[in-house]
Design a protein around this motif. Structure first.
Motif, PDB file in Angstrom:
ATOM      1  N   ASN A   5       0.888  -1.505   0.066  1.00  8.94           N
ATOM      2  CA  ASN A   5      -0.027   0.557   0.434  1.00  8.94           C
ATOM      3  C   ASN A   5       0.860   1.103   0.116  1.00  8.94           C
ATOM      4  N   MET A   6       2.033   1.164   0.369  1.00  7.14           N
ATOM      5  CA  MET A   6       3.308   2.372   0.243  1.00  7.14           C
ATOM      6  C   MET A   6       3.289   2.624  -1.217  1.00  7.14           C
ATOM      7  N   PRO A   7       3.886   4.274  -1.326  1.00  8.36           N
ATOM      8  CA  PRO A   7       3.994   4.840  -2.784  1.00  8.36           C
ATOM      9  C   PRO A   7       5.315   4.245  -2.666  1.00  8.36           C
ATOM     10  N   SER A   8       6.315   4.233  -2.013  1.00 12.39           N
ATOM     11  CA  SER A   8       7.566   3.199  -2.231  1.00 12.39           C
ATOM     12  C   SER A   8       8.019   2.202  -2.007  1.00 12.39           C
ATOM     13  N   LEU A   9       8.748   2.116  -2.254  1.00  9.35           N
ATOM     14  CA  LEU A   9       9.871   0.261  -2.286  1.00  9.35           C
ATOM     15  C   LEU A   9      10.502   0.491  -0.643  1.00  9.35           C
ATOM     16  N   ARG A  16      32.266  19.789 -14.115  1.00  5.90           N
ATOM     17  CA  ARG A  16      32.135  18.491 -13.581  1.00  5.90           C
ATOM     18  C   ARG A  16      30.544  17.419 -14.268  1.00  5.90           C
ATOM     19  N   ARG A  17      30.661  16.772 -14.020  1.00  5.26           N
ATOM     20  CA  ARG A  17      29.337  15.785 -13.989  1.00  5.26           C
ATOM     21  C   ARG A  17      28.908  14.798 -13.146  1.00  5.26           C
ATOM     22  N   ASP A  18      28.122  14.642 -12.178  1.00  5.08           N
ATOM     23  CA  ASP A  18      27.850  14.305 -11.381  1.00  5.08           C
ATOM     24  C   ASP A  18      26.530  13.839 -11.114  1.00  5.08           C
ATOM     25  N   GLN A  19      26.333  13.381 -10.192  1.00  3.90           N
ATOM     26  CA  GLN A  19      25.001  12.217 -10.892  1.00  3.90           C
ATOM     27  C   GLN A  19      24.519  11.776  -8.467  1.00  3.90           C
ATOM     28  N   ASP A  20      23.098  12.356  -8.244  1.00  2.00           N
ATOM     29  CA  ASP A  20      22.936  12.372  -7.098  1.00  2.00           C
ATOM     30  C   ASP A  20      21.822  11.183  -7.193  1.00  2.00           C
ATOM     31  N   SER A  21      21.760  10.311  -6.524  1.00  2.69           N
ATOM     32  CA  SER A  21      20.912   8.883  -5.918  1.00  2.69           C
ATOM     33  C   SER A  21      20.065   9.050  -4.933  1.00  2.69           C
ATOM     34  N   LEU A  22      18.597   9.371  -5.219  1.00  2.00           N
ATOM     35  CA  LEU A  22      17.638   9.822  -4.780  1.00  2.00           C
ATOM     36  C   LEU A  22      16.299   8.558  -4.285  1.00  2.00           C
ATOM     37  N   ASN A  23      16.005   8.591  -3.208  1.00  2.00           N
ATOM     38  CA  ASN A  23      14.473   7.441  -2.834  1.00  2.00           C
ATOM     39  C   ASN A  23      13.979   8.639  -1.949  1.00  2.00           C
ATOM     40  N   SER A  24      13.011   7.602  -1.506  1.00  3.54           N
ATOM     41  CA  SER A  24      11.592   8.076  -0.804  1.00  3.54           C
ATOM     42  C   SER A  24      11.741   8.187   0.924  1.00  3.54           C
ATOM     43  N   HIS A  34       9.058   3.128  -8.183  1.00 12.33           N
ATOM     44  CA  HIS A  34      10.584   2.280  -8.293  1.00 12.33           C
ATOM     45  C   HIS A  34      11.070   2.586  -7.442  1.00 12.33           C
ATOM     46  N   LYS A  35      12.018   2.196  -7.061  1.00 16.38           N
ATOM     47  CA  LYS A  35      13.024   2.311  -5.943  1.00 16.38           C
ATOM     48  C   LYS A  35      13.656   3.357  -5.512  1.00 16.38           C
ATOM     49  N   VAL A  36      14.618   3.812  -6.669  1.00 16.56           N
ATOM     50  CA  VAL A  36      15.120   4.521  -6.908  1.00 16.56           C
ATOM     51  C   VAL A  36      15.443   5.348  -8.133  1.00 16.56           C
ATOM     52  N   ILE A  37      16.015   6.860  -8.022  1.00 18.39           N
ATOM     53  CA  ILE A  37      16.017   8.056  -9.223  1.00 18.39           C
ATOM     54  C   ILE A  37      17.270   7.974  -9.424  1.00 18.39           C
ATOM     55  N   ARG A  38      18.191   8.214 -10.547  1.00 17.10           N
ATOM     56  CA  ARG A  38      19.062   8.676 -10.150  1.00 17.10           C
ATOM     57  C   ARG A  38      19.511  10.224 -11.343  1.00 17.10           C
ATOM     58  N   ILE A  39      20.029  11.657 -10.858  1.00 18.28           N
ATOM     59  CA  ILE A  39      20.076  12.434 -11.574  1.00 18.28           C
ATOM     60  C   ILE A  39      21.196  12.699 -11.619  1.00 18.28           C
ATOM     61  N   ASN A  40      21.787  12.994 -12.990  1.00 18.29           N
ATOM     62  CA  ASN A  40      22.895  13.668 -13.774  1.00 18.29           C
ATOM     63  C   ASN A  40      22.538  15.648 -13.634  1.00 18.29           C
ATOM     64  N   TYR A  41      23.984  15.753 -13.616  1.00 23.17           N
ATOM     65  CA  TYR A  41      23.938  17.216 -13.692  1.00 23.17           C
ATOM     66  C   TYR A  41      25.207  17.733 -13.488  1.00 23.17           C
ATOM     67  N   THR A  42      25.642  18.963 -14.261  1.00 25.01           N
ATOM     68  CA  THR A  42      26.431  19.944 -14.087  1.00 25.01           C
ATOM     69  C   THR A  42      26.976  20.426 -13.051  1.00 25.01           C
ATOM     70  N   THR A  43      28.341  20.580 -11.928  1.00 20.95           N
ATOM     71  CA  THR A  43      28.630  20.863 -10.935  1.00 20.95           C
ATOM     72  C   THR A  43      28.826  22.376 -11.557  1.00 20.95           C
ATOM     73  N   TYR A  44      29.375  23.546 -10.696  1.00 23.46           N
ATOM     74  CA  TYR A  44      29.494  24.495 -11.009  1.00 23.46           C
ATOM     75  C   TYR A  44      30.386  24.759 -11.511  1.00 23.46           C
ATOM     76  N   ASP A  45      31.644  23.739 -11.683  1.00 31.93           N
ATOM     77  CA  ASP A  45      32.826  23.925 -12.204  1.00 31.93           C
ATOM     78  C   ASP A  45      33.293  22.803 -12.909  1.00 31.93           C
ATOM     79  N   VAL A  81       8.564  -3.507 -14.405  1.00 29.87           N
ATOM     80  CA  VAL A  81       6.695  -3.714 -14.303  1.00 29.87           C
ATOM     81  C   VAL A  81       6.597  -4.424 -13.212  1.00 29.87           C
ATOM     82  N   ARG A  82       7.354  -5.167 -11.823  1.00 36.02           N
ATOM     83  CA  ARG A  82       7.271  -5.827 -10.525  1.00 36.02           C
ATOM     84  C   ARG A  82       5.982  -5.266  -9.893  1.00 36.02           C
ATOM     85  N   HIS A  83       6.576  -3.802  -9.192  1.00 32.99           N
ATOM     86  CA  HIS A  83       5.772  -3.365  -8.444  1.00 32.99           C
ATOM     87  C   HIS A  83       4.729  -2.164  -9.035  1.00 32.99           C
TER      88      HIS A  83
END
Length: 693
Positions: free
Chosen positions: A442-446, A546-554, A533-544, A469-471
């Motif tokens: 019943n939860m909106p997250s895994l 460089r490419r970086d990535q954040d792994s986000l979850n609820s 879904h359990k995780v969403i990864r965000i790619n972004y460019t830093t101020y200097d 499409v399992r969950h």
């Protein structure tokens, strides 16, 4: 052997080693170059050069051939020790510009004269005549290897001793300030030390090791490295807030803000003339607030040694005492009558504080501080410290070597043997799966135990979620079970409005475009499902750049930022460039849409990715920003507000953010009734809400 003779031998040994390193072959290459075949097959003449030498202060004194913590402690200039507290003042700047250390005939003549007294005439190294010759510039009677080898090329070797951010700020000025703040809390009492440790322990983590979990005894400062003190500084403002009464609370918050600002500017990996000007003015402000902090707290608090400092002093005295002769209790009583600890004040006359004023010039000459920091080399110490508790302390060198060898063998074995990860995950989750199965569905997250495959992310994609499409959730059943929950009020109409706006390519302005019931009816969810879904990864460019990535979850890292659609003008005087939200769940849906305007009858499913979020609002009653030296404060929008919950396109997420609880504001439940997503908040540890910084 006296301590003076032993210190002299250390200087002689260091310079003798460098004379061996800077041998005739190296000097020939330095002067005439070295022909090297490069990877492209072309032979080029390369000239080795020494630009910077990054080291901690004891090593710098050995290399620069100056006395440790003497009258002129700086290896780059001749500022007297008593003038160091004027950091950032005009007089301090004049000292740095006009009294630069220069290698030349004056120093050579002095050293030659003193060495003749010592080695030919037999003069004692502690002689008044020796001190009279060396004390004015804090020299030592040692011939410097760099001076011997490079003087004929006009190279002033003092200029290569650049400041080091790790040892001089994180383990220097900031550690000293943090230690004295702990002394002040001990002097004030009222359970402030316990509150401080509890607050630090409750600070959430952030990123892949950016902010780690603090121990339950942060005030003890046990087994902390430079990166740990950096984390303590970044989270210090809300932790120290209101631990002391006014006006000391405001003083400490101003100090922490200036320390964090200076540290952030000094550690930038991309500088412009503007940022260097900011760093220069920040140094001036930091010097002023440190002097004010030292003077005001000295009068108001009777600060004494911390228990750890007193214990360390006792261990040092025990080591210095002759073997078999216990320390006299009578002498100890005379030193600390009636059990009183040694009185301590904040020391402004340290080389590490003085070094902060050299960062702007060093960055202009040698580039950003990551080019000449000892931090990369010091990180290797973690390996040794990890093995040290496992070995015998009497033979720890050979023990650590054996531990490293065993680690390499086990690593090679692990590479050859395939690991059944699915079996491992299955066994870990077996115990709690049956208990939480009904609630998890019943939860909106895994949950953490739930398995979901997510391959490596394409660096060219802005975001990445699993295509599995399992969950899934059946919309009609899920909304029916939660119809009494205020978070689900208008869930389906708002979700359809969000998806329709994206399918029809409406420009996103922060508000969902309202659609009629007829328009919503033309949008259908295939099989009445949305997929979690359990995780969403965000790619972004830093101020200097460089490419970086954040792994986000609820569950743990759920806070994000997006561009705001408000402007700071007369109509909106409180405009802010970003909006902030907390992810409740990450989903994708397969939908059909029948567009009557284009007579489209295509029934090909369209996949739509979206995140369900709860929005934060800025506390406009709280004064914040650079002028008042306070962080912005956020809080959840009340649940009855129509804009409290919403949906966003993952493409609009800039990156994750780190929100630290505003501990001084306490807890509240007025923004979220108990029925709203109870399982989600309990699992994430947010059974009660806080205002946030």
């Amino acid at each position: 052997m006296t301590s003076e003779v032993l210190s002299h031998c250390r200087h002689e040994l260091m310079q003798a080693i460098w004379m061996l390193l800077l041998d005739d072959d190296f000097m020939h290459a330095y002067e005439f170059g070295l022909v090297i075949e490069c990877l492209d097959g072309i032979f080029r003449r390369v000239f080795p050069r020494l630009f910077t030498y990054a080291a901690d202060y004891p090593e710098k004194t050995l290399l620069a051939s100056i006395k440790f913590l003497a009258q002129c402690p700086c290896p780059r200039c001749l500022i007297p020790k008593i003038q160091i507290g004027g950091l950032g003042s005009k007089a301090d700047r004049r000292w740095r510009e006009n009294r630069v250390r220069e290698d030349g005939h004056t120093i050579w003549t002095t050293i030659r004269q003193v060495r003749e007294w010592l080695y030919v005439k037999g003069t004692n190294i502690t002689s008044v005549f020796v001190k009279w010759m060396l004390v004015p510039e804090s020299l030592v009677p040692t011939v410097n290897a760099f001076s011997t080898r490079f003087a004929r090329f006009g190279f002033n070797f003092y200029s290569m001793f650049v400041p080091d951010l790790l040892h001089e700020f994180e383990l220097g000025v900031w550690k000293a300030a943090f230690t004295h703040l702990i002394r002040i809390l001990y002097a004030y009492g009222h359970d402030t030390i316990t509150t401080l440790n509890k607050r630090y322990r409750q600070v959430p983590t952030f990123g892949r090791g950016t902010i780690r979990k603090f121990s339950g005894n942060a005030s003890g400062m046990k087994k902390l490295a430079g990166r740990d003190f950096e984390d303590l500084l970044q989270c210090a403002i809300p932790v120290f807030d209101r631990l002391l009464p006014e006006p000391f609370n405001a003083l400490i918050l101003d100090l922490l803000f200036e320390l964090a600002t200076w540290h952030g500017l000094a550690k930038l990996r991309l500088h412009t003339d503007t940022t260097l000007l900011f760093l220069d003015t920040s140094t001036t402000r930091l010097g002023k607030i440190l002097r004010r902090f030292a003077s005001e707290t000295k009068e108001a608090f009777d600060t004494r040694d911390l228990p750890s400092e007193e214990a360390a002093r006792g261990r040092r005295k025990a080591r210095k005492a002759p073997q078999g002769q216990p320390q006299s209790t009578e002498n100890s009583a005379k030193q600390h009558p009636q059990g009183r600890l040694k009185h301590r004040t904040f020391n402004l006359q340290t080389y590490k504080l003085h070094a902060l004023g050299d960062y702007v010039s060093a960055i202009k000459q040698f580039g950003t501080t990551d080019n000449f920091s000892t931090m990369l080399g010091e990180l290797e110490h973690r390996r040794v410290k990890r093995f040290y508790p496992r070995v015998s302390k009497s033979r720890f060198t050979s023990g650590i070597a054996k531990q490293q060898q065993r680690e390499r063998i086990l690593f090679r074995m692990a590479e050859r043997i395939p690991v059944d990860k699915s079996r491992k995950r299955k066994s870990m989750a077996l115990g709690s799966r049956e208990v939480m199965k009904a609630d998890a569905a019943n939860m909106p997250s895994l949950r953490f135990e739930d398995s979901e495959q997510l391959p490596y992310t394409d660096p060219r994609a802005h975001y990445h979620i699993s295509s599995g499409v399992r969950h899934y959730l059946r919309l009609s059943q899920w909304l029916g079970k939660n119809e009494s929950d205020p978070a689900f009020v208008g869930f389906l109409p708002r979700l359809k409005d969000h998806i329709l706006a994206r399918l029809l390519k409406h420009n996103y302005d922060g508000d969902e475009s309202p659609f009629s019931s007829a328009e919503r009816s033309r949008l259908t969810f295939i099989n009445d499902r949305i997929y979690r879904h359990k995780v969403i990864r965000i790619n972004y460019t830093t101020y200097d750049l460089r490419r970086d990535q954040d792994s986000l979850n609820s569950r743990t890292h759920a806070d994000i930022m997006v561009l705001s659609h408000e402007e700071d003008n007369d109509s909106e005087p409180n405009g802010h460039p970003y909006w902030y939200a907390r992810i409740i769940g990450v989903f994708h849906a397969l939908v059909h849409y029948r567009d009557l305007t284009t007579n489209s009858s295509s029934y090909d499913p369209v996949q739509v990715d979206f995140a369900w979020v709860r929005w934060f609002g800025r506390d406009l009653s709280h004064r914040s920003g650079w002028k008042v030296k306070r962080l912005h404060r956020l809080g959840f929008i009340p649940s009855e507000d129509p804009g409290a919950f919403g949906f966003i396109d993952p493409k609009n997420i800039i990156r994750g953010i780190h929100l630290v609880p505003a501990f001084a504001s306490g807890h509240t439940s007025e923004y979220l009734p108990p029925l709203v997503l109870p399982q989600l908040w309990l699992e994430a540890g947010f059974s009660r809400e806080r205002s946030y910084n």
